[in-house]
Design a protein around this motif. Structure first.
Motif, PDB file in Angstrom:
ATOM      1  N   ARG A  67       0.804  -1.223   0.000  1.00 52.09           N
ATOM      2  CA  ARG A  67       0.000   0.000   0.000  1.00 52.09           C
ATOM      3  C   ARG A  67       0.838   1.276   0.000  1.00 52.09           C
ATOM      4  O   ARG A  67       0.664   2.153  -0.848  1.00 52.09           O
ATOM      5  CB  ARG A  67      -0.924   0.004   1.224  1.00 52.09           C
ATOM      6  CG  ARG A  67      -1.819   1.234   1.307  1.00 52.09           C
ATOM      7  CD  ARG A  67      -2.751   1.118   2.489  1.00 52.09           C
ATOM      8  NE  ARG A  67      -2.017   1.063   3.739  1.00 52.09           N
ATOM      9  CZ  ARG A  67      -2.478   0.481   4.850  1.00 52.09           C
ATOM     10  NH1 ARG A  67      -3.642  -0.133   4.836  1.00 52.09           N
ATOM     11  NH2 ARG A  67      -1.773   0.492   5.961  1.00 52.09           N
ATOM     12  N   ALA A  68       1.744   1.414   0.939  1.00 47.66           N
ATOM     13  CA  ALA A  68       2.506   2.661   1.065  1.00 47.66           C
ATOM     14  C   ALA A  68       3.290   2.960  -0.206  1.00 47.66           C
ATOM     15  O   ALA A  68       3.313   4.100  -0.696  1.00 47.66           O
ATOM     16  CB  ALA A  68       3.441   2.585   2.270  1.00 47.66           C
ATOM     17  N   GLU A  69       3.919   1.926  -0.774  1.00 51.48           N
ATOM     18  CA  GLU A  69       4.707   2.117  -1.993  1.00 51.48           C
ATOM     19  C   GLU A  69       3.822   2.508  -3.161  1.00 51.48           C
ATOM     20  O   GLU A  69       4.154   3.428  -3.941  1.00 51.48           O
ATOM     21  CB  GLU A  69       5.476   0.830  -2.308  1.00 51.48           C
ATOM     22  CG  GLU A  69       6.359   0.928  -3.536  1.00 51.48           C
ATOM     23  CD  GLU A  69       7.103  -0.368  -3.798  1.00 51.48           C
ATOM     24  OE1 GLU A  69       7.686  -0.481  -4.894  1.00 51.48           O
ATOM     25  OE2 GLU A  69       7.086  -1.263  -2.931  1.00 51.48           O
ATOM     26  N   ARG A  70       2.687   1.824  -3.293  1.00 50.10           N
ATOM     27  CA  ARG A  70       1.765   2.136  -4.384  1.00 50.10           C
ATOM     28  C   ARG A  70       1.190   3.541  -4.233  1.00 50.10           C
ATOM     29  O   ARG A  70       1.011   4.266  -5.226  1.00 50.10           O
ATOM     30  CB  ARG A  70       0.628   1.105  -4.416  1.00 50.10           C
ATOM     31  CG  ARG A  70       1.026  -0.281  -4.900  1.00 50.10           C
ATOM     32  CD  ARG A  70       1.149  -0.314  -6.413  1.00 50.10           C
ATOM     33  NE  ARG A  70      -0.078   0.123  -7.067  1.00 50.10           N
ATOM     34  CZ  ARG A  70      -1.144  -0.662  -7.275  1.00 50.10           C
ATOM     35  NH1 ARG A  70      -1.121  -1.939  -6.876  1.00 50.10           N
ATOM     36  NH2 ARG A  70      -2.201  -0.187  -7.883  1.00 50.10           N
ATOM     37  N   LEU A  71       0.909   3.929  -3.009  1.00 45.78           N
ATOM     38  CA  LEU A  71       0.360   5.267  -2.781  1.00 45.78           C
ATOM     39  C   LEU A  71       1.366   6.351  -3.163  1.00 45.78           C
ATOM     40  O   LEU A  71       0.999   7.375  -3.745  1.00 45.78           O
ATOM     41  CB  LEU A  71      -0.065   5.428  -1.320  1.00 45.78           C
ATOM     42  CG  LEU A  71      -1.410   4.800  -0.944  1.00 45.78           C
ATOM     43  CD1 LEU A  71      -1.595   4.774   0.564  1.00 45.78           C
ATOM     44  CD2 LEU A  71      -2.567   5.543  -1.607  1.00 45.78           C
ATOM     45  N   ARG A  72       2.609   6.126  -2.849  1.00 46.62           N
ATOM     46  CA  ARG A  72       3.625   7.120  -3.226  1.00 46.62           C
ATOM     47  C   ARG A  72       3.701   7.282  -4.739  1.00 46.62           C
ATOM     48  O   ARG A  72       3.916   8.384  -5.259  1.00 46.62           O
ATOM     49  CB  ARG A  72       4.986   6.718  -2.654  1.00 46.62           C
ATOM     50  CG  ARG A  72       5.058   6.806  -1.134  1.00 46.62           C
ATOM     51  CD  ARG A  72       6.473   6.580  -0.604  1.00 46.62           C
ATOM     52  NE  ARG A  72       6.477   6.531   0.849  1.00 46.62           N
ATOM     53  CZ  ARG A  72       6.440   5.412   1.572  1.00 46.62           C
ATOM     54  NH1 ARG A  72       6.423   4.239   0.953  1.00 46.62           N
ATOM     55  NH2 ARG A  72       6.432   5.457   2.882  1.00 46.62           N
ATOM     56  N   ASP A  73       3.480   6.197  -5.464  1.00 49.15           N
ATOM     57  CA  ASP A  73       3.537   6.249  -6.923  1.00 49.15           C
ATOM     58  C   ASP A  73       2.410   7.086  -7.520  1.00 49.15           C
ATOM     59  O   ASP A  73       2.572   7.642  -8.616  1.00 49.15           O
ATOM     60  CB  ASP A  73       3.479   4.830  -7.504  1.00 49.15           C
ATOM     61  CG  ASP A  73       4.748   4.025  -7.218  1.00 49.15           C
ATOM     62  OD1 ASP A  73       5.779   4.649  -6.894  1.00 49.15           O
ATOM     63  OD2 ASP A  73       4.695   2.779  -7.304  1.00 49.15           O
ATOM     64  N   VAL A  74       1.273   7.141  -6.825  1.00 52.20           N
ATOM     65  CA  VAL A  74       0.126   7.863  -7.398  1.00 52.20           C
ATOM     66  C   VAL A  74       0.071   9.320  -6.933  1.00 52.20           C
ATOM     67  O   VAL A  74      -0.844  10.054  -7.335  1.00 52.20           O
ATOM     68  CB  VAL A  74      -1.213   7.156  -7.073  1.00 52.20           C
ATOM     69  CG1 VAL A  74      -1.197   5.730  -7.569  1.00 52.20           C
ATOM     70  CG2 VAL A  74      -1.527   7.203  -5.589  1.00 52.20           C
ATOM     71  N   GLY A  75       1.043   9.756  -6.139  1.00 49.23           N
ATOM     72  CA  GLY A  75       1.072  11.144  -5.692  1.00 49.23           C
ATOM     73  C   GLY A  75       0.966  12.153  -6.828  1.00 49.23           C
ATOM     74  O   GLY A  75       0.197  13.127  -6.739  1.00 49.23           O
ATOM     75  N   PRO A  76       1.699  11.970  -7.937  1.00 46.56           N
ATOM     76  CA  PRO A  76       1.604  12.934  -9.047  1.00 46.56           C
ATOM     77  C   PRO A  76       0.208  13.047  -9.644  1.00 46.56           C
ATOM     78  O   PRO A  76      -0.160  14.115 -10.162  1.00 46.56           O
ATOM     79  CB  PRO A  76       2.596  12.366 -10.070  1.00 46.56           C
ATOM     80  CG  PRO A  76       3.599  11.615  -9.242  1.00 46.56           C
ATOM     81  CD  PRO A  76       2.795  11.009  -8.133  1.00 46.56           C
ATOM     82  N   LEU A  77      -0.590  11.982  -9.592  1.00 47.79           N
ATOM     83  CA  LEU A  77      -1.953  12.058 -10.118  1.00 47.79           C
ATOM     84  C   LEU A  77      -2.813  12.986  -9.274  1.00 47.79           C
ATOM     85  O   LEU A  77      -3.669  13.714  -9.801  1.00 47.79           O
ATOM     86  CB  LEU A  77      -2.577  10.668 -10.162  1.00 47.79           C
ATOM     87  CG  LEU A  77      -1.932   9.653 -11.118  1.00 47.79           C
ATOM     88  CD1 LEU A  77      -2.586   8.286 -10.957  1.00 47.79           C
ATOM     89  CD2 LEU A  77      -2.042  10.141 -12.553  1.00 47.79           C
ATOM     90  N   ILE A  78      -2.602  12.975  -7.962  1.00 46.32           N
ATOM     91  CA  ILE A  78      -3.343  13.878  -7.081  1.00 46.32           C
ATOM     92  C   ILE A  78      -2.922  15.320  -7.342  1.00 46.32           C
ATOM     93  O   ILE A  78      -3.752  16.239  -7.404  1.00 46.32           O
ATOM     94  CB  ILE A  78      -3.107  13.505  -5.604  1.00 46.32           C
ATOM     95  CG1 ILE A  78      -3.508  12.052  -5.349  1.00 46.32           C
ATOM     96  CG2 ILE A  78      -3.888  14.436  -4.684  1.00 46.32           C
ATOM     97  CD1 ILE A  78      -3.145  11.537  -3.974  1.00 46.32           C
ATOM     98  N   GLU A  79      -1.622  15.533  -7.515  1.00 49.65           N
ATOM     99  CA  GLU A  79      -1.120  16.874  -7.812  1.00 49.65           C
ATOM    100  C   GLU A  79      -1.697  17.393  -9.121  1.00 49.65           C
ATOM    101  O   GLU A  79      -2.052  18.573  -9.231  1.00 49.65           O
ATOM    102  CB  GLU A  79       0.404  16.850  -7.871  1.00 49.65           C
ATOM    103  CG  GLU A  79       1.069  16.551  -6.536  1.00 49.65           C
ATOM    104  CD  GLU A  79       2.575  16.368  -6.678  1.00 49.65           C
ATOM    105  OE1 GLU A  79       3.104  16.661  -7.781  1.00 49.65           O
ATOM    106  OE2 GLU A  79       3.214  15.949  -5.698  1.00 49.65           O
ATOM    107  N   ALA A  80      -1.820  16.509 -10.104  1.00 51.99           N
ATOM    108  CA  ALA A  80      -2.376  16.918 -11.398  1.00 51.99           C
ATOM    109  C   ALA A  80      -3.830  17.348 -11.254  1.00 51.99           C
ATOM    110  O   ALA A  80      -4.270  18.348 -11.850  1.00 51.99           O
ATOM    111  CB  ALA A  80      -2.253  15.782 -12.404  1.00 51.99           C
ATOM    112  N   ALA A  81      -4.595  16.603 -10.464  1.00 48.11           N
ATOM    113  CA  ALA A  81      -6.001  16.951 -10.246  1.00 48.11           C
ATOM    114  C   ALA A  81      -6.130  18.275  -9.505  1.00 48.11           C
ATOM    115  O   ALA A  81      -7.003  19.091  -9.812  1.00 48.11           O
ATOM    116  CB  ALA A  81      -6.697  15.838  -9.471  1.00 48.11           C
TER     117      ALA A  81
END
Length: 331
Positions: free
Chosen positions: A107-121
């Motif tokens: 979970r933690a590793e996967r969540l870090r990978d999706v951080g840029p998607l949140i920033e884009a939104a």
């Protein structure tokens, strides 16, 4: 009990009339179109919430559309292919990606990978607090420090100071299950409810804190109880007052009413719980029942019946006849 149970069913829908997580009149047609592969109505609906600053509706709709996209990602991929910079499609993508990361063993590793998607939104819709609610959920799963979380919290409430979803995310971070305590959770919830606008669902935060407390097993009576029962009951009373501000069968407070019914049942306040089941009408919600059983709707219906039976069991079989005394007065 048998005599009164049927009477207490007045105002309660039959079991087969109760629906789980039924969408409102705006979201329903959008989901039907999505099932046919059409993303246009979803784009139109979310654009309307963004342009009208309907942040609570935007959060709810984006969450439900992400749930749909979880099993039909091609629908979302087509939307993004047609409009790669659409802030609404990016929001749904961020919500879906965070949800999938939460489900992963890494979970933690996967969540870090999706951080840029949140920033884009967030960058695509600078006024929108919903990406920051997603960021708060993301931070909880990545073991963010209190100071890092507070920074995100400031960004969220700076855009919408009374946004319910952001408050719920903050409450989860502060819960004993994660990085806080029952007391810290209650303190935050009660202060937020005190500052809330009239009719705001933020007033239900204390009853959410009560749910977390009861679910943990620390809510039983006894000398080791962390939170006094009186504080839990006060949270329930505040939520009852909030529920009373909305019409019966209104979908807007449905999740709060479902949650409140569970807390009241747990506290043995059966008559109050039965009244909330009446007010819920057709709108059963997965939260909180999914925490209790895999058969979510079955759990709802079972406890609704239990409330009716418990209330019936406390009612006298019949009124005692009043005898007239010799002086003409009733005995």
């Amino acid at each position: 009990m048998i005599r009164h149970t049927s009477d207490l069913g007045a105002g309660l829908l039959d079991d087969d009339e109760v629906l789980l997580d039924v969408p409102d009149e705006r979201l329903g047609p959008t989901l039907v179109a999505a099932a046919l592969g059409d993303h246009g109505p979803a784009a139109k609906l979310l654009a309307a919430t963004r342009e009208g600053a309907e942040w609570e509706n935007r959060d709810r709709y984006a969450t439900r559309l992400a749930t749909f996209a979880h099993s039909r990602e091609d629908w979302l991929s087509d939307w993004l292919a047609a409009s790669p910079h659409d802030p609404d499609a990016l929001l749904v993508k961020a919500e879906l990606s965070v949800r999938r990361a939460w489900e992963s063993p890494a979970r933690a590793e996967r969540l870090r990978d999706v951080g840029p998607l949140i920033e884009a939104a967030a960058d695509a819709a600078p006024r929108d607090p919903v990406p920051w609610r997603i960021a708060l959920d993301h931070a909880r799963g990545t073991y963010a420090t209190h100071s890092a979380f507070e920074e995100l919290w400031g960004e969220a409430v700076g855009r919408s100071s009374h946004h319910y979803g952001c408050h719920v995310s903050a409450l989860q971070y502060l819960s004993a299950q994660w990085y806080g305590s029952h007391r810290e959770c209650f303190d935050f919830a009660e202060q937020a409810a005190e500052d809330a606008l009239p009719g705001s669902l933020v007033q239900a935060l204390p009853v959410r804190a009560a749910f977390a407390h009861l679910l943990s097993g620390d809510g039983t009576a006894g000398p080791t109880t962390v939170i006094p029962g009186e504080r839990v009951d006060a949270a329930a009373d505040l939520a009852i007052a909030l529920s009373a501000e909305y019409a019966a069968g209104d979908p807007w407070p449905a999740e709060v009413r479902n949650l409140l019914a569970y807390v009241l049942v747990t506290r043995g306040r059966w008559a109050d719980a039965l009244e909330q089941f009446r007010l819920i009408g057709t709108y059963a919600t997965s939260f909180p029942w999914a925490f209790l059983s895999d058969d979510v709707l079955g759990e709802f219906l079972e406890l609704r019946d239990a409330a009716r039976i418990q209330v019936a069991s406390t009612m006298p079989l019949r009124r005692t006849a009043r005898r007239v005394r010799s002086d003409g007065h009733y005995a």
